[in-house]
Write an enzyme that holds these catalytic residues in place. Sequence first.
Site, short mmCIF file in Angstrom:
data_model
loop_
_atom_site.label_atom_id
_atom_site.label_comp_id
_atom_site.label_asym_id
_atom_site.label_seq_id
_atom_site.Cartn_x
_atom_site.Cartn_y
_atom_site.Cartn_z
N CYS A 106 -12.57 0.19 -10.48
CA CYS A 106 -13.65 1.16 -10.24
C CYS A 106 -13.79 2.09 -11.45
CB CYS A 106 -13.36 1.97 -8.96
SG CYS A 106 -11.85 2.94 -9.06
N ASP B 152 -6.15 -3.82 -6.72
CA ASP B 152 -7.32 -2.94 -6.61
C ASP B 152 -6.84 -1.50 -6.75
OD1 ASP B 152 -9.69 -1.69 -5.99
OD2 ASP B 152 -9.82 -2.44 -3.94
N GLU C 172 0.87 -1.19 0.00
CA GLU C 172 0.00 0.00 0.00
C GLU C 172 0.90 1.24 0.00
OE1 GLU C 172 -3.13 1.16 -0.20
OE2 GLU C 172 -2.44 3.15 0.43
C1 LIG Z 1 -9.28 1.64 -4.70
S1 LIG Z 1 -8.33 1.77 -3.22
C2 LIG Z 1 -8.36 0.09 -2.70
C3 LIG Z 1 -8.01 -0.15 -1.26
C4 LIG Z 1 -8.38 -1.52 -0.72
N1 LIG Z 1 -8.09 -2.58 -1.64
C5 LIG Z 1 -9.85 -1.58 -0.32
O1 LIG Z 1 -10.62 -2.30 -0.96
O2 LIG Z 1 -10.22 -0.91 0.66
C6 LIG Z 1 -6.75 2.03 -3.88
C7 LIG Z 1 -5.62 2.08 -2.88
O3 LIG Z 1 -4.40 2.31 -3.61
C8 LIG Z 1 -3.59 3.17 -2.87
N2 LIG Z 1 -2.67 3.80 -3.83
C9 LIG Z 1 -2.92 4.82 -4.68
N3 LIG Z 1 -1.83 5.08 -5.42
C10 LIG Z 1 -0.87 4.19 -5.04
C11 LIG Z 1 0.46 3.96 -5.45
N4 LIG Z 1 1.05 4.71 -6.40
N5 LIG Z 1 1.15 2.96 -4.88
C12 LIG Z 1 0.57 2.19 -3.93
N6 LIG Z 1 -0.69 2.37 -3.48
C13 LIG Z 1 -1.41 3.36 -4.04
C14 LIG Z 1 -4.54 4.14 -2.19
O4 LIG Z 1 -3.94 4.73 -1.05
C15 LIG Z 1 -5.71 3.21 -1.85
O5 LIG Z 1 -5.53 2.66 -0.57
#
Ligand SMILES: C[S@@+](CC[C@H](N)C(=O)[O-])C[C@H]1O[C@@H](n2cnc3c(N)ncnc32)[C@H](O)[C@@H]1O
Length: 430
Positions: free
Chosen positions: A374, A348, A304
């Site tokens: 999404c 995700d 994450e």
């Molecule tokens: C759509 S959410 C999904 C979170 C989790 N799977 C859930 O269902 O609650 C996308 C996640 O990706 C993380 N994120 C966004 N950009 C990122 C990056 N460059 N590297 C790693 N994580 C990232 C965000 O902080 C967020 O927690």
Amino acid sequence: MRDVTITYLGAQGDGGAVLADGQTLHVPYTLPGEQVRIERTASGKWAATEILAPSPERTEPPCPLFGECGGCTLQHMDRAALLVWKTDRVMAALKKAGFSDLPEPKAFQVQPHSRRRADLAVRREGKEVLLGLHTRGSTDVIDVTTCAVLHPAIMDCLPALRQTLRSLEGLYRAADVRINLLESGLDILLVTDGPLSTVDRTRLATFSAEQGIPRICWQRQGDQGLPETAAQTRPVQHTLAGSTVSPPTGAFFQATAESETLIQQAVLDALPKLNKRDVVIELYAGCGTLSFPLASRARVQAYEGYPPAAAALKNAAGGTRLEVACRDLNRQPIMAKELAQAGCVVLDPPHAGAKLQMKQMVMGKPRSLIYVSCNPAALTNDAAALHAAGYRLTSVTVIDQFLWSAEVEAVCGFKHESSRRSRTGLSHSG
Ligand SMILES: C[S@@+](CC[C@H](N)C(=O)[O-])C[C@H]1O[C@@H](n2cnc3c(N)ncnc32)[C@H](O)[C@@H]1O
């Protein structure tokens, strides 16, 4: 003024008409099959002035603010038809990515009054404070006094929150409020255009105690760094598959409790048969919506990028088969060699998709991959890379968790047969 026939719904949920000269017009609040009379508004956009022949899928919008409030675009469409349209959107996105042999999708829709995340805008207007959503296509704020989408626990606190905001010295003209309804209650993040005074802090503490709100965090607009806790009456907690996390303020969670369960189940259903030594690599793990259910089936390495979310996930992982690392997957994607060893990769990504990470994915070719999307446009791009690398699409679950908007969630399972024989190293086939 002119009369047109609407033939499709566009990506934003607006009706589309194709004119004799090939030009397309988008007309909000219309549906395919409808004959509508339209005229240009002052802003140059088309609007329907009369529905001459309505679609059988047209229905009475349940919310009196519909049409004015920018939160919903499709309340005039029957909910069953809306789910069919969203399912078709996901399947069209996968077809566009190159998949022709499409599995029969499963489709689910959440109930009204169930949304547990609210991103609200605040405007001071004279002696009043407006607290609600932007009107469609503008930065004006409509005071949300009723809503068919938000959970009653959120709606019930808005009148008192509005009063408290009105009294804040640190709210000059505008603010934003993010509310998460967690197991421990409402978790509020307030971002104002002025600094909080001592009196403001007392007012927020009183509001939080009176309303039984565990935590209110605050940040000034434009400030870098993390928000500070302005008031806290008890711990903030949320349980995911039996593990309790203490999420940071404004943390990402799926839009409703029901869709959280549906997404978790769809991911578990799409998992391949795993043996004891198999590791599941989970990318974009957030606070662990998928990590904890996955850890009930296999060893999980979760990544994450937002440090407070990664820390919350790590703190809750004790006693489970979950290892957590904080990593920005845009700057430092998980490399092909590591992905190739995984029993399954679950990802995700945020709205923009996982472009850079997919480059490593198609080199590593893990034998099984579950993509939670999404955004159908990003899904097309990322799934196209999988198609080109020889993946097969094995399952699709569509979840309409953003009721009456054009947004849609999907869980897609992919398999790469030839990767089976090359699990100890990089596959060079395909
Ligand atoms: C759509 S959410 C999904 C979170 C989790 N799977 C859930 O269902 O609650 C996308 C996640 O990706 C993380 N994120 C966004 N950009 C990122 C990056 N460059 N590297 C790693 N994580 C990232 C965000 O902080 C967020 O927690």
